[in-house]
Design a protein around this motif. Sequence first.
Motif, PDB file in Angstrom:
ATOM      1  N   PRO A 281       0.820  -1.214   0.000  1.00 16.61           N
ATOM      2  CA  PRO A 281       0.000   0.000   0.000  1.00 16.61           C
ATOM      3  C   PRO A 281       0.855   1.266   0.000  1.00 16.61           C
ATOM      4  N   GLY A 282       2.172   1.099   0.249  1.00 15.41           N
ATOM      5  CA  GLY A 282       3.079   2.260   0.281  1.00 15.41           C
ATOM      6  C   GLY A 282       3.781   2.485  -1.045  1.00 15.41           C
ATOM      7  N   ALA A 283       3.377   1.753  -2.110  1.00 14.93           N
ATOM      8  CA  ALA A 283       4.098   1.834  -3.386  1.00 14.93           C
ATOM      9  C   ALA A 283       4.154   3.265  -3.925  1.00 14.93           C
ATOM     10  N   GLN A 284       3.021   3.974  -3.881  1.00 14.90           N
ATOM     11  CA  GLN A 284       3.010   5.344  -4.417  1.00 14.90           C
ATOM     12  C   GLN A 284       3.905   6.270  -3.601  1.00 14.90           C
ATOM     13  N   LEU A 285       3.904   6.036  -2.284  1.00 16.56           N
ATOM     14  CA  LEU A 285       4.753   6.862  -1.414  1.00 16.56           C
ATOM     15  C   LEU A 285       6.235   6.579  -1.698  1.00 16.56           C
ATOM     16  N   ALA A 286       6.573   5.293  -1.815  1.00 20.30           N
ATOM     17  CA  ALA A 286       7.970   4.922  -2.082  1.00 20.30           C
ATOM     18  C   ALA A 286       8.422   5.504  -3.417  1.00 20.30           C
ATOM     19  N   ARG A 287       7.561   5.401  -4.427  1.00 22.99           N
ATOM     20  CA  ARG A 287       7.894   5.957  -5.753  1.00 22.99           C
ATOM     21  C   ARG A 287       8.148   7.463  -5.638  1.00 22.99           C
ATOM     22  N   MET A 288       7.224   8.150  -4.953  1.00 25.31           N
ATOM     23  CA  MET A 288       7.361   9.597  -4.825  1.00 25.31           C
ATOM     24  C   MET A 288       8.676   9.932  -4.116  1.00 25.31           C
ATOM     25  N   GLU A 289       8.996   9.208  -3.036  1.00 24.01           N
ATOM     26  CA  GLU A 289      10.225   9.497  -2.284  1.00 24.01           C
ATOM     27  C   GLU A 289      11.466   9.261  -3.140  1.00 24.01           C
ATOM     28  N   LEU A 290      11.450   8.206  -3.939  1.00 26.06           N
ATOM     29  CA  LEU A 290      12.617   7.911  -4.782  1.00 26.06           C
ATOM     30  C   LEU A 290      12.748   8.951  -5.892  1.00 26.06           C
ATOM     31  N   GLN A 291      11.626   9.370  -6.473  1.00 28.69           N
ATOM     32  CA  GLN A 291      11.681  10.394  -7.532  1.00 28.69           C
ATOM     33  C   GLN A 291      12.215  11.714  -6.972  1.00 28.69           C
ATOM     34  N   VAL A 292      11.671  12.126  -5.825  1.00 29.94           N
ATOM     35  CA  VAL A 292      12.104  13.394  -5.215  1.00 29.94           C
ATOM     36  C   VAL A 292      13.596  13.315  -4.856  1.00 29.94           C
ATOM     37  N   SER A 293      14.022  12.179  -4.322  1.00 31.39           N
ATOM     38  CA  SER A 293      15.427  12.026  -3.907  1.00 31.39           C
ATOM     39  C   SER A 293      16.357  12.094  -5.100  1.00 31.39           C
ATOM     40  N   LEU A 294      16.017  11.351  -6.166  1.00 32.03           N
ATOM     41  CA  LEU A 294      16.887  11.346  -7.346  1.00 32.03           C
ATOM     42  C   LEU A 294      16.997  12.743  -7.927  1.00 32.03           C
ATOM     43  N   ASP A 295      15.863  13.403  -8.018  1.00 30.26           N
ATOM     44  CA  ASP A 295      15.832  14.752  -8.563  1.00 30.26           C
ATOM     45  C   ASP A 295      16.757  15.661  -7.754  1.00 30.26           C
ATOM     46  N   ALA A 296      16.616  15.630  -6.424  1.00 26.22           N
ATOM     47  CA  ALA A 296      17.406  16.523  -5.562  1.00 26.22           C
ATOM     48  C   ALA A 296      18.888  16.160  -5.619  1.00 26.22           C
ATOM     49  N   ILE A 297      19.200  14.879  -5.567  1.00 25.83           N
ATOM     50  CA  ILE A 297      20.606  14.448  -5.516  1.00 25.83           C
ATOM     51  C   ILE A 297      21.317  14.784  -6.830  1.00 25.83           C
ATOM     52  N   LEU A 298      20.673  14.513  -7.954  1.00 29.69           N
ATOM     53  CA  LEU A 298      21.327  14.763  -9.247  1.00 29.69           C
ATOM     54  C   LEU A 298      21.440  16.262  -9.542  1.00 29.69           C
ATOM     55  N   LEU A 299      20.409  17.012  -9.140  1.00 31.40           N
ATOM     56  CA  LEU A 299      20.407  18.446  -9.440  1.00 31.40           C
ATOM     57  C   LEU A 299      21.370  19.218  -8.546  1.00 31.40           C
ATOM     58  N   ARG A 300      21.401  18.843  -7.266  1.00 35.16           N
ATOM     59  CA  ARG A 300      22.126  19.679  -6.295  1.00 35.16           C
ATOM     60  C   ARG A 300      23.566  19.220  -6.067  1.00 35.16           C
ATOM     61  N   LEU A 301      23.898  17.976  -6.479  1.00 32.23           N
ATOM     62  CA  LEU A 301      25.274  17.488  -6.287  1.00 32.23           C
ATOM     63  C   LEU A 301      25.893  17.234  -7.662  1.00 32.23           C
ATOM     64  N   PRO A 302      26.329  18.283  -8.361  1.00 36.86           N
ATOM     65  CA  PRO A 302      26.833  18.108  -9.729  1.00 36.86           C
ATOM     66  C   PRO A 302      28.109  17.279  -9.759  1.00 36.86           C
ATOM     67  N   GLY A 303      28.261  16.537 -10.848  1.00 32.75           N
ATOM     68  CA  GLY A 303      29.472  15.716 -11.011  1.00 32.75           C
ATOM     69  C   GLY A 303      29.552  14.595  -9.979  1.00 32.75           C
ATOM     70  N   LEU A 304      28.383  14.154  -9.501  1.00 29.27           N
ATOM     71  CA  LEU A 304      28.353  13.130  -8.445  1.00 29.27           C
ATOM     72  C   LEU A 304      29.145  11.885  -8.837  1.00 29.27           C
ATOM     73  N   ARG A 305      29.985  11.395  -7.911  1.00 21.56           N
ATOM     74  CA  ARG A 305      30.765  10.173  -8.149  1.00 21.56           C
ATOM     75  C   ARG A 305      31.071   9.515  -6.815  1.00 21.56           C
ATOM     76  N   MET A 306      31.502   8.229  -6.892  1.00 17.67           N
ATOM     77  CA  MET A 306      31.855   7.539  -5.656  1.00 17.67           C
ATOM     78  C   MET A 306      33.204   8.058  -5.172  1.00 17.67           C
ATOM     79  N   ALA A 307      33.316   8.247  -3.855  1.00 13.74           N
ATOM     80  CA  ALA A 307      34.560   8.801  -3.314  1.00 13.74           C
ATOM     81  C   ALA A 307      35.569   7.717  -2.981  1.00 13.74           C
ATOM     82  N   VAL A 308      35.167   6.448  -3.109  1.00 10.32           N
ATOM     83  CA  VAL A 308      36.080   5.317  -2.827  1.00 10.32           C
ATOM     84  C   VAL A 308      35.942   4.323  -3.979  1.00 10.32           C
ATOM     85  N   PRO A 309      36.967   3.460  -4.197  1.00  7.04           N
ATOM     86  CA  PRO A 309      36.800   2.456  -5.250  1.00  7.04           C
ATOM     87  C   PRO A 309      35.636   1.531  -4.907  1.00  7.04           C
ATOM     88  N   GLU A 310      34.845   1.182  -5.925  1.00  9.53           N
ATOM     89  CA  GLU A 310      33.631   0.402  -5.699  1.00  9.53           C
ATOM     90  C   GLU A 310      33.873  -0.898  -4.909  1.00  9.53           C
TER      91      GLU A 310
END
Length: 334
Positions: A281-310
């Motif tokens: 029953p939380g599918a719509q909420l989870a989707r919304m949270e993931l969309q909002v998070s991706l949007d914020a993380i990609l927009l606000r943290l330019p050039g995002l990369r891992m800081a350690v070897p994978e």
Amino acid sequence: MGDNPREDPDDIQVAESILNMDPPKHTRVRQLLGKAFTSRRVEQLRPRARQFAASLIDDMLAEGSPGDLVASYSFTFPAMVICDLLGIPQADWHQFSSWSDGMSSTSTASPERQREIYLNLFTYFDQLLKERREHPGADLLSALAQARDNDDRLTESELVFQGLGLLIGGRETTAHQITNVVYTLLTHPGQLELLRARPELIPAAVEELLRFIVLGNAINPRIATADVQLGDVLVRSGEPVLAAITGANRDESVFDRPDELDITRQPNPHLTFGYGPHFCPGAQLARMELQVSLDAILLRLPGLRMAVPEPSLSWQEGTVMRSPTALPLSWDTD
Ligand code: HEM
């Protein structure tokens, strides 16, 4: 519920959990839950969720690159959203999150400590619900307390258990998935580049990431109540069944190139939120949270990369859900 396989020897939460109910009890509780926990309510929460995401990213920026997504964002964001949704007063959020940490599948709290935390949570919800019955607000807990189906409504104890289920179930799954989504994009640079160039693909990307990521498998055992023929297999009444969601999500008779991450994939009938009467029953909420998070993380943290070897990342162990324990990230600062 019979002697079915359990993850936890202690049945304290299991007895009243909606996940373990059968019809007619499940149908009744689920209908009442559905009257309060609607898609409209989730959409109304989106602007607040954007603010929570922005404030956490502001803190990451203030602390500077590199920063750990897990410690700074992944668990805090869903906790803020679910507390806001349930109408938990902001002054109690910290206490609430630490209780809910103690109840999570990654917790190392002893069974005695877990029982103590559980009682604290139970007492807290019980008290809050009494207040909400007298002075209802616009929150989900008030709506649950008022939800009616003809003359039927949830009892006090059902309400407390549903509130607890939403808090614990809703927070942890999404937290693991936020980390997994970012990790998966960073390890698929072509797809990350495409998403950066075409942010309108975020909703489709979230669906594909949900399909592709192995969050966990066969989390809830089910017991057949009658003989059922499943493909070539006869499942006899009383036998336990572990449905392999990951296997279904990589079924090549349903998905073209199932082992490839393709954020433009359409249609995408993945089973990450389950299927049938217990569908999340939380599918719509989870989707919304993931969309909002991706949007914020990609927009606000330019050039995002891992800081350690994978290969140096460590992963949760001995838990039902899989994600890196920390995800150190760097971003461009000029
Ligand atoms: C990415 C995040 C999530 C995933 C992958 C997920 C996955 C699932 C799955 C597979 C089921 C069905 C289990 C079964 O059939 O045995 C389920 C049920 C459930 N989920 Fe989620 N979930 C997520 C987020 C949430 C959120 C945000 C909430 C609430 C705020 C939530 C609340 C529930 C509840 C209450 C059930 C039980 C429903 C029932 O038994 O009728 N989940 N979830």
